[in-house]
Design a protein around this motif. Sequence first.
Motif, PDB file in Angstrom:
ATOM      1  N   ALA A 117      43.736 -55.559  -3.319  1.00 42.52           N
ATOM      2  CA  ALA A 117      44.775 -55.548  -2.530  1.00 42.52           C
ATOM      3  C   ALA A 117      44.683 -54.334  -2.041  1.00 42.52           C
ATOM      4  CB  ALA A 117      46.575 -55.704  -3.462  1.00 42.52           C
ATOM      5  N   TYR A 118      45.044 -54.716  -0.934  1.00 41.15           N
ATOM      6  CA  TYR A 118      45.119 -52.956  -0.075  1.00 41.15           C
ATOM      7  C   TYR A 118      46.590 -52.311  -0.443  1.00 41.15           C
ATOM      8  CZ  TYR A 118      42.011 -54.454   3.424  1.00 41.15           C
ATOM      9  OH  TYR A 118      40.671 -55.092   3.704  1.00 41.15           O
ATOM     10  N   PRO A 119      46.426 -50.848  -0.737  1.00 45.02           N
ATOM     11  CA  PRO A 119      47.290 -50.121  -0.899  1.00 45.02           C
ATOM     12  C   PRO A 119      48.782 -50.208  -0.085  1.00 45.02           C
ATOM     13  CG  PRO A 119      45.490 -48.666  -0.595  1.00 45.02           C
ATOM     14  CD  PRO A 119      45.065 -49.289   0.124  1.00 45.02           C
ATOM     15  N   GLY A 120      50.066 -50.547  -1.857  1.00 43.12           N
ATOM     16  CA  GLY A 120      51.361 -50.828  -1.375  1.00 43.12           C
ATOM     17  C   GLY A 120      51.794 -52.238  -0.061  1.00 43.12           C
ATOM     18  N   GLN A 121      50.797 -53.390  -0.793  1.00 44.75           N
ATOM     19  CA  GLN A 121      50.438 -54.679  -0.319  1.00 44.75           C
ATOM     20  C   GLN A 121      49.945 -55.420  -1.433  1.00 44.75           C
ATOM     21  OE1 GLN A 121      48.372 -55.089   3.094  1.00 44.75           O
ATOM     22  NE2 GLN A 121      48.383 -52.551   3.926  1.00 44.75           N
ATOM     23  N   GLU A 122      51.085 -56.662  -1.106  1.00 44.25           N
ATOM     24  CA  GLU A 122      50.240 -58.941  -2.052  1.00 44.25           C
ATOM     25  C   GLU A 122      49.458 -57.792  -2.035  1.00 44.25           C
ATOM     26  OE1 GLU A 122      52.919 -59.620  -3.938  1.00 44.25           O
ATOM     27  OE2 GLU A 122      53.543 -57.937  -3.476  1.00 44.25           O
ATOM     28  N   PRO A 123      48.742 -59.014  -3.050  1.00 45.66           N
ATOM     29  CA  PRO A 123      47.621 -58.904  -3.776  1.00 45.66           C
ATOM     30  C   PRO A 123      46.575 -60.149  -1.925  1.00 45.66           C
ATOM     31  CG  PRO A 123      48.597 -59.315  -5.763  1.00 45.66           C
ATOM     32  CD  PRO A 123      49.185 -59.132  -4.980  1.00 45.66           C
ATOM     33  N   LEU A 124      45.098 -59.836  -1.671  1.00 45.02           N
ATOM     34  CA  LEU A 124      45.010 -60.898  -1.144  1.00 45.02           C
ATOM     35  C   LEU A 124      44.038 -62.355  -1.507  1.00 45.02           C
ATOM     36  CD1 LEU A 124      43.061 -58.820   1.901  1.00 45.02           C
ATOM     37  CD2 LEU A 124      45.053 -60.305   2.188  1.00 45.02           C
ATOM     38  N   PHE A 125      43.638 -61.490  -2.933  1.00 42.59           N
ATOM     39  CA  PHE A 125      42.791 -62.172  -4.500  1.00 42.59           C
ATOM     40  C   PHE A 125      43.551 -61.529  -5.509  1.00 42.59           C
ATOM     41  CE2 PHE A 125      39.611 -60.736  -0.764  1.00 42.59           C
ATOM     42  CZ  PHE A 125      39.839 -62.648   0.111  1.00 42.59           C
ATOM     43  N   GLY A 182      40.896 -69.413   8.274  1.00 46.86           N
ATOM     44  CA  GLY A 182      42.420 -69.137   7.471  1.00 46.86           C
ATOM     45  C   GLY A 182      42.970 -67.941   8.216  1.00 46.86           C
ATOM     46  N   ARG A 183      43.956 -68.330   8.449  1.00 45.54           N
ATOM     47  CA  ARG A 183      45.303 -67.316   9.534  1.00 45.54           C
ATOM     48  C   ARG A 183      44.770 -65.434   9.106  1.00 45.54           C
ATOM     49  NH1 ARG A 183      51.202 -67.342  10.413  1.00 45.54           N
ATOM     50  NH2 ARG A 183      50.397 -65.747  11.896  1.00 45.54           N
ATOM     51  N   ASN A 184      44.588 -64.918  10.111  1.00 42.01           N
ATOM     52  CA  ASN A 184      44.713 -63.759  10.430  1.00 42.01           C
ATOM     53  C   ASN A 184      45.705 -62.752   9.427  1.00 42.01           C
ATOM     54  OD1 ASN A 184      42.625 -63.810  12.689  1.00 42.01           O
ATOM     55  ND2 ASN A 184      44.138 -63.394  13.862  1.00 42.01           N
ATOM     56  N   GLY A 185      45.122 -62.077   8.609  1.00 42.65           N
ATOM     57  CA  GLY A 185      45.512 -61.146   7.834  1.00 42.65           C
ATOM     58  C   GLY A 185      45.660 -61.880   5.985  1.00 42.65           C
ATOM     59  N   ARG A 186      44.674 -62.881   6.206  1.00 46.57           N
ATOM     60  CA  ARG A 186      44.988 -64.238   4.437  1.00 46.57           C
ATOM     61  C   ARG A 186      43.101 -63.034   4.135  1.00 46.57           C
ATOM     62  NH1 ARG A 186      47.284 -68.574   5.439  1.00 46.57           N
ATOM     63  NH2 ARG A 186      49.383 -67.979   5.873  1.00 46.57           N
ATOM     64  N   GLY A 187      42.968 -62.264   5.040  1.00 48.91           N
ATOM     65  CA  GLY A 187      41.669 -61.130   3.783  1.00 48.91           C
ATOM     66  C   GLY A 187      40.157 -62.096   4.028  1.00 48.91           C
ATOM     67  N   LYS A 188      39.748 -62.733   5.558  1.00 49.04           N
ATOM     68  CA  LYS A 188      38.200 -63.035   5.842  1.00 49.04           C
ATOM     69  C   LYS A 188      36.972 -61.936   5.647  1.00 49.04           C
ATOM     70  CE  LYS A 188      39.497 -65.346   9.523  1.00 49.04           C
ATOM     71  NZ  LYS A 188      41.274 -65.412   9.162  1.00 49.04           N
ATOM     72  N   THR A 189      38.076 -61.226   7.002  1.00 45.15           N
ATOM     73  CA  THR A 189      37.037 -59.484   7.438  1.00 45.15           C
ATOM     74  C   THR A 189      37.424 -58.957   5.496  1.00 45.15           C
ATOM     75  OG1 THR A 189      37.560 -59.674   9.198  1.00 45.15           O
ATOM     76  CG2 THR A 189      36.439 -57.926   8.241  1.00 45.15           C
ATOM     77  N   THR A 190      38.092 -58.446   5.249  1.00 43.79           N
ATOM     78  CA  THR A 190      38.143 -57.786   3.808  1.00 43.79           C
ATOM     79  C   THR A 190      37.568 -59.097   2.421  1.00 43.79           C
ATOM     80  OG1 THR A 190      40.017 -57.423   4.016  1.00 43.79           O
ATOM     81  CG2 THR A 190      39.488 -57.641   1.612  1.00 43.79           C
ATOM     82  N   LEU A 191      37.277 -60.126   2.493  1.00 44.83           N
ATOM     83  CA  LEU A 191      35.978 -60.463   1.820  1.00 44.83           C
ATOM     84  C   LEU A 191      34.236 -60.600   2.126  1.00 44.83           C
ATOM     85  CD1 LEU A 191      35.191 -62.637  -0.489  1.00 44.83           C
ATOM     86  CD2 LEU A 191      35.442 -64.227   0.837  1.00 44.83           C
ATOM     87  N   LEU A 192      33.994 -60.083   3.148  1.00 43.95           N
ATOM     88  CA  LEU A 192      32.814 -60.602   4.159  1.00 43.95           C
ATOM     89  C   LEU A 192      32.508 -58.363   3.803  1.00 43.95           C
ATOM     90  CD1 LEU A 192      32.936 -61.934   7.422  1.00 43.95           C
ATOM     91  CD2 LEU A 192      32.224 -62.759   5.073  1.00 43.95           C
ATOM     92  N   LYS A 193      33.379 -57.483   3.963  1.00 42.64           N
ATOM     93  CA  LYS A 193      33.102 -55.859   3.000  1.00 42.64           C
ATOM     94  C   LYS A 193      33.491 -56.578   2.031  1.00 42.64           C
ATOM     95  CE  LYS A 193      36.011 -54.360   7.354  1.00 42.64           C
ATOM     96  NZ  LYS A 193      37.358 -53.551   7.401  1.00 42.64           N
ATOM     97  N   ILE A 194      34.197 -57.010   1.048  1.00 41.49           N
ATOM     98  CA  ILE A 194      33.947 -56.992  -0.018  1.00 41.49           C
ATOM     99  C   ILE A 194      32.278 -57.547  -1.503  1.00 41.49           C
ATOM    100  CG2 ILE A 194      34.210 -58.013  -2.612  1.00 41.49           C
ATOM    101  CD1 ILE A 194      37.155 -58.075  -1.735  1.00 41.49           C
ATOM    102  N   LEU A 195      31.718 -58.579  -0.040  1.00 43.15           N
ATOM    103  CA  LEU A 195      29.798 -58.922  -0.493  1.00 43.15           C
ATOM    104  C   LEU A 195      29.688 -57.862   0.440  1.00 43.15           C
ATOM    105  CD1 LEU A 195      30.824 -62.606   0.929  1.00 43.15           C
ATOM    106  CD2 LEU A 195      30.411 -61.803  -1.539  1.00 43.15           C
TER     107      LEU A 195
END
Length: 489
Positions: free
Chosen positions: A12-20, A37-50
Amino acid sequence: MKPITINNLTFAYPGQEPLFNHCYLNISSDWKLGLLGRNGRGKTTLLKILQKQLSFQGSIQTNLKFNYYPLSIREPNDYTVNALTRSGYQGEQWQLERELNLMATSVELLWRPFSSLSGGEQTRIMLATLFAQDGYFPLLDEPTNHLDQDGRKQIAQYLKTKKNGFIITSHDRDFLDKIIDHSLVMEQHQLVLTHGNYSDYFIHKQQRDSNAIKKNENLLKDIHQLKQTRQAKSQWAKQAENEKKNNSHADKGFIGTKAAKMMKKATIMKKRLDTAIEERKGLLKEIEKVVPLTINVLPSNHQPLLAINDLTLSYPTKHLCSNLTTTIEKNTQVLLCGNNGTGKSSIIKAITGTFNGKQTGNIIFSNALKISTVRQDYSNNHGSLRSFASSAKIDYDQFLNLLRKLGMNRATFNVPIEEMSMGQQKKVELARSLAEPAHLYLWDEPLNYLDTYNQQQLIQLIQEKRPPMLIIEHDQNFINRIATKKIEI
């Protein structure tokens, strides 16, 4: 084949609900996986996590090395081949040339300044860079932006023939259908991994949604009946208490005991019913419905709104379009179609008076015509949403309401525009245009960075309101559903 094993992923980003939240996934390196998936659901975030660019809870186990599109290009004014090397490319020049040839793209692009290349040419160069490097697993984040229809077909064919796998995000359904063999979709409350392309997933989702809607209807009936039962039990207890108070001649002890028993039963029953209602509420599935957008189109009695006569555009070293003649009238949506570099965006610049090349012919506007635009380059949008709305002279509350309908989280409202994601910045640009009072709308590739849900919102809006528009777009599904006139450039 090498696995990517994701165990108990929470982020989760600080102050926000968990994406995963406690997610488990097993992905194979030989899959051509569409990340949807819709924008804001975490697609790019998952790529950054990988890529280990973000801290997270849980574990990711893999021996793969990842590379990422789009590249971060250093010194873009240098020759492309040099700019790529300075940006981390570790392969040989012949490998780049091999990949460009497979894309039917001229290798001469390597010897032009990267900044001089069109968006489509830059896309081809960056994709060639990723696949030219041996031993890497590519992560492709929306490579279809800025590609024309022929470019999308070429890249789809190129990716389809690749033997190694990759993960790709895109909002072009036709493009994805041609290349992916697995889908990982980030829905509202779950990750859905399926075998097949986007259409296979969509058919599966429609079946699940249909079942969920039926289940919801039955659950809502159950909740209604339980509420009625709860209300009836409460009324019985009240009646018993009133009988005790109002019957002065009756046995007070007997009535009091009866009322107390009735009240106790009612309290127990209420708790049971409350629990049952909450359990059923928890089972309700949220089906995403397309929220209608609004547009502040001004009526006009002038016809045509805009007339273009024998328009020819060119630069000193490049000819663009010749002898273009067309009109835009009330309720018409004119689509400018053609490959990158043929002058489509230059036509819009000529209409708005910002084209800096050679221009001949006439552009005739109706009296007091107000025009609203959606631009490809909106990097000059900056500051707070309130100050932006003020400078754009649009209603702030209407502006925020449109952003919410487009799916922007309220937490983002306090983020400066220049710090937003590209998808969020695109929504700011689009919401501004929708909120502006205008007779005519000039939209240059409005679907870039927008998810399929937002695309459906725009299609529904245009089909219902039929605002006068001149649009540049490469998404064939969008073109087929909204165009009243097509002009090939």
